[in-house]
Scaffold this motif. Sequence first.
Motif, PDB file in Angstrom:
ATOM      1  N   ALA A  78     126.456 -41.195  24.220  1.00 20.81           N
ATOM      2  CA  ALA A  78     127.602 -40.735  25.012  1.00 20.81           C
ATOM      3  C   ALA A  78     127.111 -39.804  26.114  1.00 20.81           C
ATOM      4  O   ALA A  78     126.357 -38.864  25.853  1.00 20.81           O
ATOM      5  CB  ALA A  78     128.606 -40.015  24.129  1.00 20.81           C
ATOM      6  N   LEU A  79     127.535 -40.080  27.327  1.00 20.68           N
ATOM      7  CA  LEU A  79     127.184 -39.247  28.488  1.00 20.68           C
ATOM      8  C   LEU A  79     128.436 -38.514  28.967  1.00 20.68           C
ATOM      9  O   LEU A  79     129.499 -39.123  29.100  1.00 20.68           O
ATOM     10  CB  LEU A  79     126.651 -40.107  29.635  1.00 20.68           C
ATOM     11  CG  LEU A  79     125.557 -41.126  29.319  1.00 20.68           C
ATOM     12  CD1 LEU A  79     125.248 -41.961  30.560  1.00 20.68           C
ATOM     13  CD2 LEU A  79     124.298 -40.431  28.811  1.00 20.68           C
ATOM     14  N   LEU A  80     128.310 -37.235  29.224  1.00 17.98           N
ATOM     15  CA  LEU A  80     129.397 -36.461  29.810  1.00 17.98           C
ATOM     16  C   LEU A  80     128.877 -35.774  31.055  1.00 17.98           C
ATOM     17  O   LEU A  80     127.910 -35.001  30.976  1.00 17.98           O
ATOM     18  CB  LEU A  80     129.922 -35.416  28.815  1.00 17.98           C
ATOM     19  CG  LEU A  80     130.921 -34.392  29.382  1.00 17.98           C
ATOM     20  CD1 LEU A  80     132.189 -35.069  29.890  1.00 17.98           C
ATOM     21  CD2 LEU A  80     131.253 -33.325  28.334  1.00 17.98           C
ATOM     22  N   VAL A  81     129.501 -36.063  32.198  1.00 17.87           N
ATOM     23  CA  VAL A  81     129.133 -35.401  33.449  1.00 17.87           C
ATOM     24  C   VAL A  81     130.315 -34.539  33.889  1.00 17.87           C
ATOM     25  O   VAL A  81     131.340 -35.060  34.351  1.00 17.87           O
ATOM     26  CB  VAL A  81     128.772 -36.417  34.550  1.00 17.87           C
ATOM     27  CG1 VAL A  81     128.373 -35.673  35.834  1.00 17.87           C
ATOM     28  CG2 VAL A  81     127.638 -37.329  34.093  1.00 17.87           C
ATOM     29  N   ASN A  82     130.182 -33.241  33.701  1.00 20.81           N
ATOM     30  CA  ASN A  82     131.218 -32.303  34.114  1.00 20.81           C
ATOM     31  C   ASN A  82     130.999 -31.955  35.578  1.00 20.81           C
ATOM     32  O   ASN A  82     130.299 -30.993  35.909  1.00 20.81           O
ATOM     33  CB  ASN A  82     131.166 -31.052  33.238  1.00 20.81           C
ATOM     34  CG  ASN A  82     131.748 -31.282  31.860  1.00 20.81           C
ATOM     35  OD1 ASN A  82     132.835 -31.844  31.727  1.00 20.81           O
ATOM     36  ND2 ASN A  82     131.038 -30.862  30.829  1.00 20.81           N
ATOM     37  N   ASN A  83     131.577 -32.763  36.440  1.00 22.56           N
ATOM     38  CA  ASN A  83     131.364 -32.640  37.878  1.00 22.56           C
ATOM     39  C   ASN A  83     132.490 -31.904  38.601  1.00 22.56           C
ATOM     40  O   ASN A  83     132.240 -31.204  39.575  1.00 22.56           O
ATOM     41  CB  ASN A  83     131.201 -34.034  38.489  1.00 22.56           C
ATOM     42  CG  ASN A  83     131.424 -34.043  39.982  1.00 22.56           C
ATOM     43  OD1 ASN A  83     130.573 -33.622  40.764  1.00 22.56           O
ATOM     44  ND2 ASN A  83     132.608 -34.508  40.395  1.00 22.56           N
ATOM     45  N   ALA A  84     133.727 -32.060  38.149  1.00 26.14           N
ATOM     46  CA  ALA A  84     134.869 -31.504  38.882  1.00 26.14           C
ATOM     47  C   ALA A  84     134.764 -29.987  39.006  1.00 26.14           C
ATOM     48  O   ALA A  84     134.385 -29.291  38.056  1.00 26.14           O
ATOM     49  CB  ALA A  84     136.173 -31.879  38.168  1.00 26.14           C
ATOM     50  N   GLY A  85     135.100 -29.480  40.183  1.00 27.09           N
ATOM     51  CA  GLY A  85     135.065 -28.041  40.391  1.00 27.09           C
ATOM     52  C   GLY A  85     135.630 -27.671  41.750  1.00 27.09           C
ATOM     53  O   GLY A  85     135.735 -28.522  42.643  1.00 27.09           O
ATOM     54  N   ILE A  86     135.999 -26.412  41.909  1.00 28.74           N
ATOM     55  CA  ILE A  86     136.515 -25.920  43.191  1.00 28.74           C
ATOM     56  C   ILE A  86     135.846 -24.589  43.516  1.00 28.74           C
ATOM     57  O   ILE A  86     135.456 -23.832  42.628  1.00 28.74           O
ATOM     58  CB  ILE A  86     138.047 -25.738  43.193  1.00 28.74           C
ATOM     59  CG1 ILE A  86     138.501 -24.861  42.019  1.00 28.74           C
ATOM     60  CG2 ILE A  86     138.750 -27.079  43.195  1.00 28.74           C
ATOM     61  CD1 ILE A  86     139.976 -24.537  42.058  1.00 28.74           C
ATOM     62  N   VAL A  87     135.729 -24.305  44.811  1.00 30.61           N
ATOM     63  CA  VAL A  87     135.109 -23.060  45.262  1.00 30.61           C
ATOM     64  C   VAL A  87     136.152 -21.954  45.433  1.00 30.61           C
ATOM     65  O   VAL A  87     135.819 -20.774  45.363  1.00 30.61           O
ATOM     66  CB  VAL A  87     134.328 -23.292  46.573  1.00 30.61           C
ATOM     67  CG1 VAL A  87     135.272 -23.563  47.733  1.00 30.61           C
ATOM     68  CG2 VAL A  87     133.394 -22.126  46.882  1.00 30.61           C
ATOM     69  N   SER A  88     137.405 -22.312  45.622  1.00 35.98           N
ATOM     70  CA  SER A  88     138.475 -21.326  45.819  1.00 35.98           C
ATOM     71  C   SER A  88     138.808 -20.617  44.497  1.00 35.98           C
ATOM     72  O   SER A  88     138.634 -21.206  43.431  1.00 35.98           O
ATOM     73  CB  SER A  88     139.735 -22.016  46.342  1.00 35.98           C
ATOM     74  OG  SER A  88     139.477 -22.624  47.587  1.00 35.98           O
ATOM     75  N   PRO A  89     139.276 -19.374  44.572  1.00 38.98           N
ATOM     76  CA  PRO A  89     139.587 -18.575  45.760  1.00 38.98           C
ATOM     77  C   PRO A  89     138.332 -17.949  46.367  1.00 38.98           C
ATOM     78  O   PRO A  89     137.415 -17.561  45.652  1.00 38.98           O
ATOM     79  CB  PRO A  89     140.511 -17.493  45.211  1.00 38.98           C
ATOM     80  CG  PRO A  89     140.059 -17.307  43.794  1.00 38.98           C
ATOM     81  CD  PRO A  89     139.650 -18.675  43.324  1.00 38.98           C
ATOM     82  N   VAL A  90     138.332 -17.883  47.691  1.00 38.68           N
ATOM     83  CA  VAL A  90     137.218 -17.301  48.425  1.00 38.68           C
ATOM     84  C   VAL A  90     137.695 -16.004  49.072  1.00 38.68           C
ATOM     85  O   VAL A  90     138.796 -15.937  49.620  1.00 38.68           O
ATOM     86  CB  VAL A  90     136.703 -18.279  49.503  1.00 38.68           C
ATOM     87  CG1 VAL A  90     135.606 -17.627  50.324  1.00 38.68           C
ATOM     88  CG2 VAL A  90     136.211 -19.563  48.857  1.00 38.68           C
ATOM     89  N   GLY A  91     136.850 -14.992  49.026  1.00 40.43           N
ATOM     90  CA  GLY A  91     137.188 -13.720  49.638  1.00 40.43           C
ATOM     91  C   GLY A  91     137.044 -12.573  48.663  1.00 40.43           C
ATOM     92  O   GLY A  91     136.817 -12.782  47.468  1.00 40.43           O
ATOM     93  N   PRO A  92     137.152 -11.340  49.150  1.00 36.81           N
ATOM     94  CA  PRO A  92     137.091 -10.178  48.264  1.00 36.81           C
ATOM     95  C   PRO A  92     138.308 -10.137  47.346  1.00 36.81           C
ATOM     96  O   PRO A  92     139.305 -10.838  47.577  1.00 36.81           O
ATOM     97  CB  PRO A  92     137.073  -8.998  49.238  1.00 36.81           C
ATOM     98  CG  PRO A  92     137.740  -9.520  50.474  1.00 36.81           C
ATOM     99  CD  PRO A  92     137.355 -10.962  50.557  1.00 36.81           C
TER     100      PRO A  92
END
Length: 241
Positions: A78-92
């Motif tokens: 069984a192969l699992l590729v956890n690829n999904a992701g987001i960079v937001s929120p961006v900023g202080p």
Amino acid sequence: MKAIVTGHTKGLGAAITQELLARGIPVLGLARGRSPDAATRYPGLLTEIELDLSDSAAMTAWLGRGEVSAWLAGCSTALLVNNAGIVSPVGPLAEQDPLQAIRAVTLNVAAPLALAASVVQATVGAERRILHVSSGAGRSAYPGWSVYCATKAALDRHAEAVQLDGDATVRVCSLAPGVIDTGMQAEIRATGEDRFPLRERFVQLKAQGGLSSPEDCARRLVAYLLADGFGSQAVADLREV
């Protein structure tokens, strides 16, 4: 052999899915949308589930239906590729949307960890290979990326701890793929320097041809995922393996 890929409809996830399908490996794709092109090119090999992995309630309900076990029934590897992701929120911190931070942690961390446990529990006696798509941001801090850096670092520590558990049937690697020419990079370049002071570095990478194509990265990533040495390093960089 069967694979599960998150975020399989766009960018690197789409390229990884295409690479696996081209090798004749059936893929269960989890994303908010579908990939008609891949489904047409590889009939019978791609199964798609429309699922918002940043929605913890939807994720909990889907996992509770036992579809991971059903998909992987009788699978030897069984192969699992956890690829999904987001960079937001961006900023202080003063400019971050707290609700967006919750969604980012759910998508970038909670979903991969839950899927990893689900795959292992569904495949007793099989070989399990888990690949977290990490980032250099998990290993170095960047201004404006406190949430993204923290979530990618979480994947790195998860892989290291899983390896320490000592189950020889579970191979895991949190892999930084390098800088890839995807929609996420376009989003980064469109961010104001007031929120991401290092924006110009990524603008120059694009201008100077310093971004890898999703297809080239996917070929190298899948080759590593299937290699004998996969999992020998819990945390790695694709440019160095």
